[in-house]
Design an enzyme around this catalytic site. Structure first.
Site, PDB file in Angstrom:
ATOM      1  N   GLY A  11      31.450  49.850  41.810  1.00  0.00           N
ATOM      2  CA  GLY A  11      31.004  49.213  40.559  1.00  0.00           C
ATOM      3  C   GLY A  11      29.992  48.125  40.851  1.00  0.00           C
ATOM      4  O   GLY A  11      29.960  47.091  40.197  1.00  0.00           O
ATOM      5  N   VAL A  63      35.167  56.791  41.441  1.00  0.00           N
ATOM      6  CA  VAL A  63      36.229  56.422  42.393  1.00  0.00           C
ATOM      7  C   VAL A  63      37.598  56.994  42.024  1.00  0.00           C
ATOM      8  O   VAL A  63      38.507  57.013  42.856  1.00  0.00           O
ATOM      9  CB  VAL A  63      36.345  54.880  42.581  1.00  0.00           C
ATOM     10  CG1 VAL A  63      35.083  54.305  43.198  1.00  0.00           C
ATOM     11  CG2 VAL A  63      36.702  54.182  41.279  1.00  0.00           C
ATOM     12  N   TYR A 154      45.497  48.428  30.828  1.00  0.00           N
ATOM     13  CA  TYR A 154      44.712  47.598  31.763  1.00  0.00           C
ATOM     14  C   TYR A 154      45.624  46.659  32.556  1.00  0.00           C
ATOM     15  O   TYR A 154      45.499  46.539  33.782  1.00  0.00           O
ATOM     16  CB  TYR A 154      43.685  46.817  30.951  1.00  0.00           C
ATOM     17  CG  TYR A 154      42.706  45.998  31.756  1.00  0.00           C
ATOM     18  CD1 TYR A 154      41.621  46.600  32.401  1.00  0.00           C
ATOM     19  CD2 TYR A 154      42.836  44.612  31.849  1.00  0.00           C
ATOM     20  CE1 TYR A 154      40.715  45.845  33.129  1.00  0.00           C
ATOM     21  CE2 TYR A 154      41.926  43.856  32.573  1.00  0.00           C
ATOM     22  CZ  TYR A 154      40.861  44.480  33.208  1.00  0.00           C
ATOM     23  OH  TYR A 154      39.959  43.720  33.928  1.00  0.00           O
TER      24      TYR A 154
HETATM   25  P1  NAD Z   1      31.406  45.899  34.106  1.00  0.00           P
HETATM   26  O1  NAD Z   1      31.838  46.819  33.035  1.00  0.00           O
HETATM   27  O2  NAD Z   1      30.184  45.062  33.909  1.00  0.00           O
HETATM   28  O3  NAD Z   1      31.221  46.687  35.484  1.00  0.00           O
HETATM   29  C1  NAD Z   1      32.143  47.654  35.897  1.00  0.00           C
HETATM   30  C2  NAD Z   1      31.510  48.479  36.976  1.00  0.00           C
HETATM   31  O4  NAD Z   1      32.434  49.503  37.377  1.00  0.00           O
HETATM   32  C3  NAD Z   1      30.249  49.212  36.514  1.00  0.00           C
HETATM   33  O5  NAD Z   1      29.279  49.146  37.533  1.00  0.00           O
HETATM   34  C4  NAD Z   1      30.726  50.656  36.329  1.00  0.00           C
HETATM   35  O6  NAD Z   1      29.696  51.609  36.529  1.00  0.00           O
HETATM   36  C5  NAD Z   1      31.759  50.759  37.408  1.00  0.00           C
HETATM   37  N1  NAD Z   1      32.725  51.828  37.192  1.00  0.00           N
HETATM   38  C6  NAD Z   1      33.498  52.043  36.097  1.00  0.00           C
HETATM   39  N2  NAD Z   1      34.237  53.156  36.260  1.00  0.00           N
HETATM   40  C7  NAD Z   1      33.923  53.652  37.493  1.00  0.00           C
HETATM   41  C8  NAD Z   1      34.362  54.774  38.240  1.00  0.00           C
HETATM   42  N3  NAD Z   1      35.278  55.640  37.755  1.00  0.00           N
HETATM   43  N4  NAD Z   1      33.833  54.989  39.474  1.00  0.00           N
HETATM   44  C9  NAD Z   1      32.918  54.118  39.979  1.00  0.00           C
HETATM   45  N5  NAD Z   1      32.458  53.034  39.319  1.00  0.00           N
HETATM   46  C10 NAD Z   1      32.963  52.816  38.089  1.00  0.00           C
HETATM   47  O7  NAD Z   1      32.666  44.995  34.402  1.00  0.00           O
HETATM   48  P2  NAD Z   1      32.868  43.620  35.196  1.00  0.00           P
HETATM   49  O8  NAD Z   1      33.241  42.614  34.187  1.00  0.00           O
HETATM   50  O9  NAD Z   1      31.778  43.362  36.149  1.00  0.00           O
HETATM   51  O10 NAD Z   1      34.220  44.001  35.970  1.00  0.00           O
HETATM   52  C11 NAD Z   1      34.315  44.213  37.371  1.00  0.00           C
HETATM   53  C12 NAD Z   1      35.782  44.209  37.755  1.00  0.00           C
HETATM   54  O11 NAD Z   1      36.356  42.947  37.424  1.00  0.00           O
HETATM   55  C13 NAD Z   1      36.612  45.256  37.027  1.00  0.00           C
HETATM   56  O12 NAD Z   1      37.600  45.785  37.892  1.00  0.00           O
HETATM   57  C14 NAD Z   1      37.278  44.448  35.927  1.00  0.00           C
HETATM   58  O13 NAD Z   1      38.489  45.031  35.493  1.00  0.00           O
HETATM   59  C15 NAD Z   1      37.512  43.131  36.634  1.00  0.00           C
HETATM   60  N6  NAD Z   1      37.685  42.001  35.727  1.00  0.00           N
HETATM   61  C16 NAD Z   1      36.698  41.615  34.868  1.00  0.00           C
HETATM   62  C17 NAD Z   1      36.920  40.537  34.022  1.00  0.00           C
HETATM   63  C18 NAD Z   1      35.879  40.049  33.037  1.00  0.00           C
HETATM   64  O14 NAD Z   1      36.200  39.139  32.246  1.00  0.00           O
HETATM   65  N7  NAD Z   1      34.661  40.564  33.032  1.00  0.00           N
HETATM   66  C19 NAD Z   1      38.158  39.873  34.044  1.00  0.00           C
HETATM   67  C20 NAD Z   1      39.131  40.298  34.933  1.00  0.00           C
HETATM   68  C21 NAD Z   1      38.884  41.362  35.773  1.00  0.00           C
END
Ligand code: NAD
Length: 243
Positions: A11, A63, A154
């Site tokens: 990601g 993934v 989630y």
């Molecule tokens: P985002 O949606 O901007 O990015 C997510 C990334 O994951 C993207 O690049 C997408 O292409 C990739 N992705 C999704 N499904 C995929 C798959 N099956 N195979 C490969 N790549 C895949 O989200 P973000 O906010 O940057 O989140 C990144 C991580 O942090 C995630 O695991 C999310 O759950 C976690 N997170 C985010 C927050 C928040 O507030 N943004 C809070 C807690 C945890």
């Protein structure tokens, strides 16, 4: 010393993953940027990484697919020589109340957020074992620590990530491999841009008074990658919301 090592960042094309890829590149780490959708975005992250003088390549991989994860790891090893660091950052949300949640929305979130972490660790661990070292950082969430209404799928996936992190940490510590997790709170990315709650209201609920940035999270990830004597730990990067 992580300079000259190779990292896989899942990601990595946007949000937190892109910030992690760039921070690692800044430290002299070569980066395999794994993306699921937008190749142009992934390429621009690679270009920003290369500006730090490291090698960076993009890889399209879902993934949640066990065999695809295996092929991805083999290809990165072929292209970069080895893999030293794995950042399991890919994640999705399919929010909904339990009484209405569709089975597919539960399954999809578990497949990407939880099984994806298993798939990637499973495919990288033999390389780490052979290298007698490796660093794994998994992306959990405060939702996985506290629970969150509307996020049964989630929260379950992110609590599962904590379980995987601690079990892998115990299993692989004798091999010199560490496994830790970061649990972000509200971070400004595409994932949080369409929240139904007013951003100012969210900021008021956070002790430090603002949502986090992807760089706030990337700093904690890089700290864990550099740390040699921390394993099985979960670091909250949440402005204090889950205290
Ligand atoms: P985002 O949606 O901007 O990015 C997510 C990334 O994951 C993207 O690049 C997408 O292409 C990739 N992705 C999704 N499904 C995929 C798959 N099956 N195979 C490969 N790549 C895949 O989200 P973000 O906010 O940057 O989140 C990144 C991580 O942090 C995630 O695991 C999310 O759950 C976690 N997170 C985010 C927050 C928040 O507030 N943004 C809070 C807690 C945890």
């Amino acid at each position: 010393m992580i300079k000259g090592q190779t990292a896989i960042v899942t990601g990595g094309s946007r949000g937190i993953g892109a910030a992690v890829a760039k921070r690692l590149a800044q430290e002299g780490v070569n980066v395999a940027v794994v993306f699921a959708g937008n190749a142009d975005l992934a390429e621009s992250v690679c270009e920003e990484c290369r500006a730090f003088g490291v090698k960076a390549e993009k890889y399209n991989c879902d993934v949640s697919d066990f065999n695809a994860a295996k092929e991805l790891t083999a290809k990165v090893k072929e292209d970069f020589g080895t893999v030293n660091i794995l950042i399991n950052n890919a994640g999705i949300t399919r929010d909904g109340l339990i009484a209405m949640m569709k089975e597919k929305d539960f399954d999809d979130v578990i497949a990407t957020n939880l099984k994806g972490v298993f798939n990637m660790i499973r495919s990288c661990c033999s390389i780490f074992i052979r290298n007698k070292g490796g660093k794994i950082v998994n992306m959990s969430s405060v939702s996985g620590l506290m629970g969150n209404a509307g996020q049964v799928n989630y929260s379950a996936s992110k609590a599962g990530v904590v379980g995987i992190t601690k079990s892998v940490a115990k299993e692989l510590a004798p091999r010199g491999i560490t496994c830790n997790a970061v649990a972000p709170g509200f971070i400004n990315t595409d994932m949080t841009k369409n929240l139904s709650v007013d951003p100012e209201e969210i900021a008021r609920a956070i002790p430090l008074g603002r949502m986090g940035t992807p760089e706030d999270v990337a700093d904690a990830v890089v700290f864990l990658v550099k740390a040699d004597y921390i394993t099985g730990e979960v670091i909250r990067v949440d402005g204090g919301i889950a205290m």
